[in-house]
Design an enzyme around this catalytic site. Sequence first.
Site, mmCIF file in Angstrom:
data_model
loop_
_atom_site.group_PDB
_atom_site.id
_atom_site.type_symbol
_atom_site.label_atom_id
_atom_site.label_comp_id
_atom_site.label_asym_id
_atom_site.label_seq_id
_atom_site.Cartn_x
_atom_site.Cartn_y
_atom_site.Cartn_z
ATOM 1 N N ASP A 155 0.831 -1.222 0.000
ATOM 2 C CA ASP A 155 0.000 0.000 0.000
ATOM 3 C C ASP A 155 0.859 1.262 0.000
ATOM 4 O O ASP A 155 0.344 2.354 -0.210
ATOM 5 C CB ASP A 155 -0.959 0.003 1.199
ATOM 6 C CG ASP A 155 -0.259 -0.023 2.551
ATOM 7 O OD1 ASP A 155 0.983 -0.143 2.600
ATOM 8 O OD2 ASP A 155 -0.964 0.087 3.577
ATOM 9 N N LYS A 207 8.703 -0.111 -5.770
ATOM 10 C CA LYS A 207 7.552 -1.015 -5.867
ATOM 11 C C LYS A 207 6.520 -0.425 -6.828
ATOM 12 O O LYS A 207 5.890 -1.157 -7.597
ATOM 13 C CB LYS A 207 6.917 -1.242 -4.488
ATOM 14 C CG LYS A 207 7.740 -2.058 -3.522
ATOM 15 C CD LYS A 207 8.000 -3.501 -3.960
ATOM 16 C CE LYS A 207 6.777 -4.374 -3.938
ATOM 17 N NZ LYS A 207 7.134 -5.817 -4.196
ATOM 18 N N TYR A 238 12.034 2.808 -1.513
ATOM 19 C CA TYR A 238 11.374 1.494 -1.521
ATOM 20 C C TYR A 238 10.029 1.576 -2.237
ATOM 21 O O TYR A 238 9.769 0.820 -3.189
ATOM 22 C CB TYR A 238 11.179 0.981 -0.080
ATOM 23 C CG TYR A 238 10.154 -0.136 0.025
ATOM 24 C CD1 TYR A 238 10.399 -1.382 -0.545
ATOM 25 C CD2 TYR A 238 8.933 0.060 0.689
ATOM 26 C CE1 TYR A 238 9.456 -2.405 -0.457
ATOM 27 C CE2 TYR A 238 7.993 -0.951 0.781
ATOM 28 C CZ TYR A 238 8.252 -2.189 0.202
ATOM 29 O OH TYR A 238 7.311 -3.195 0.284
HETATM 30 P P1 NAD Z 1 11.622 -9.966 3.017
HETATM 31 O O1 NAD Z 1 12.644 -8.897 2.903
HETATM 32 O O2 NAD Z 1 11.398 -10.645 4.331
HETATM 33 O O3 NAD Z 1 11.926 -11.127 1.962
HETATM 34 C C1 NAD Z 1 12.372 -10.860 0.667
HETATM 35 C C2 NAD Z 1 12.914 -12.151 0.075
HETATM 36 O O4 NAD Z 1 13.334 -11.888 -1.277
HETATM 37 C C3 NAD Z 1 14.126 -12.704 0.812
HETATM 38 O O5 NAD Z 1 13.987 -14.096 1.013
HETATM 39 C C4 NAD Z 1 15.297 -12.397 -0.113
HETATM 40 O O6 NAD Z 1 16.361 -13.322 -0.008
HETATM 41 C C5 NAD Z 1 14.616 -12.459 -1.472
HETATM 42 N N1 NAD Z 1 15.336 -11.680 -2.497
HETATM 43 C C6 NAD Z 1 15.792 -10.404 -2.398
HETATM 44 N N2 NAD Z 1 16.421 -10.048 -3.529
HETATM 45 C C7 NAD Z 1 16.344 -11.115 -4.374
HETATM 46 C C8 NAD Z 1 16.788 -11.354 -5.698
HETATM 47 N N3 NAD Z 1 17.453 -10.417 -6.391
HETATM 48 N N4 NAD Z 1 16.523 -12.550 -6.265
HETATM 49 C C9 NAD Z 1 15.844 -13.509 -5.574
HETATM 50 N N5 NAD Z 1 15.420 -13.344 -4.313
HETATM 51 C C10 NAD Z 1 15.650 -12.156 -3.718
HETATM 52 O O7 NAD Z 1 10.289 -9.311 2.476
HETATM 53 P P2 NAD Z 1 8.768 -9.566 2.910
HETATM 54 O O8 NAD Z 1 8.435 -8.678 4.037
HETATM 55 O O9 NAD Z 1 8.537 -11.026 3.024
HETATM 56 O O10 NAD Z 1 8.016 -9.001 1.623
HETATM 57 C C11 NAD Z 1 7.749 -9.830 0.500
HETATM 58 C C12 NAD Z 1 7.019 -9.033 -0.560
HETATM 59 O O11 NAD Z 1 5.815 -8.500 -0.018
HETATM 60 C C13 NAD Z 1 7.819 -7.844 -1.085
HETATM 61 O O12 NAD Z 1 7.612 -7.755 -2.462
HETATM 62 C C14 NAD Z 1 7.208 -6.650 -0.349
HETATM 63 O O13 NAD Z 1 7.329 -5.483 -1.127
HETATM 64 C C15 NAD Z 1 5.777 -7.098 -0.221
HETATM 65 N N6 NAD Z 1 5.043 -6.542 0.923
HETATM 66 C C16 NAD Z 1 5.575 -6.598 2.185
HETATM 67 C C17 NAD Z 1 4.827 -6.110 3.258
HETATM 68 C C18 NAD Z 1 5.347 -6.201 4.682
HETATM 69 O O14 NAD Z 1 4.721 -5.693 5.606
HETATM 70 N N7 NAD Z 1 6.473 -6.864 4.934
HETATM 71 C C19 NAD Z 1 3.557 -5.564 3.051
HETATM 72 C C20 NAD Z 1 3.053 -5.523 1.737
HETATM 73 C C21 NAD Z 1 3.792 -6.026 0.686
#
Ligand code: NAD
Length: 360
Positions: A137, A166, A162
Amino acid sequence: MKTYLVTGGAGFIGSNYILYMFEKYGDEIRIINVDLLTYAGNLENLKDVEGRPNYSFVKADICDAEAIGKIFAENDIDRVVHFAAESHVDRSIKDPGVFVRTNVLGTANMLNCARAAWEREDGTYPEGKRFLHVSTDEVYGSLPEGNGYFYETTPYAPHSPYSASKAGSDMLVKAYMDTYHFPANITNCSNNYGPYQFPEKLIPLMINNALQGKKLPVYGDGKNVRDWLYVRDHAKAIDLVQEKGKLFETYNVGGHNEKHNIEIVELIIDTLREILPDSDPRKAGVTRDLITYVEDRKGHDRRYAIAPDKIREAVGWQPDTMFKDGIRKTIEWYLSHEDWMAGVTSGDYQKYYEDMYKNR
Ligand code: NAD
Ligand code: TYD
């Protein structure tokens, strides 16, 4: 049997999603998890599914056209669920470049590889192919205190590197849908919390610091608002969108659970004090005196709040976990997984913490 390609499955939400999917579908699905295992990726999260014949892990970079192309060539992928990203706002403020690379170029590469594998000569796609882009969001920018919500129609106005990266990745997905009729969906979710979240994010950082008697660094006046969702409810939403959602649509995901940051920090302290037995030597140190107001985050978005009407009406999604239960379960999880916390906070984490908080 459907084959899923999950990117970023070793991270916080990705690993919770994989665990959720195997609990729900057992042997009816196959999952290939592709992750580069950056600082945020941890295969420990997935040890319960490791031996399954219908699960496999590939260490690869989502920016690597050859590696990702090979996975599509060797497997008949039905569904992509694209989580992999750099995900932490504070890190993006220090070093935006890697966010552009992974989030924008990595998503472009995932789209290219899926399109190359799926698109027929006449420009159509086989029934059942679906790409779900997991977004945030934060692309919508910031809301004023107590006024308004993010809808799917809200214009994009990202502020941090960031959220800008996105937003860029979302725009690419939209462009592929519009230009190539590429079969995709986007979900824009609010802040997640729950097991396996890396302790750079508010909730696990505060739990970890409190248990160590370290100060609890609250940015600015502590009155910024985030809309918190238990991570399994996000996993459920993603699954429902792929099962029942209309292709080419965007869905906002959130559970109307807005909290000021300071409320969360106080709740963590109070809950820890309730759960920890008197015999635990850490208990005496867990007090509100640890709360320390520190310099604000640059460009700090004031408030996020999702209007989840569309996803509720379209696919019948609603959250199962109330915040009061979810936060307790989360704290209990961290208390019973101290080895996990010790593992992820060894080595580079110490350096990160000293760097990020040295002037705060
Ligand atoms: P995170 O940082 O915990 O995990 C990200 C994962 O992506 C890790 O396992 C990392 O090793 C992998 N990664 C990073 N770069 C990479 C690359 N170049 N190639 C392959 N793998 C790679 O993130 P998260 O909190 O689990 O978020 C996951 C997704 O959800 C993201 O796209 C984030 O934008 C989205 N998101 C997160 C939240 C939140 O509150 N955490 C909310 C909404 C959306
Ligand atoms: P965070 O978990 O980093 O998520 P996001 O910035 O993506 O919403 O931060 C949640 C809120 O908590 C945000 O308003 C910033 C604030 N915050 C602190 O006050 N102190 C901290 O040490 C951290 C990490 C975050």
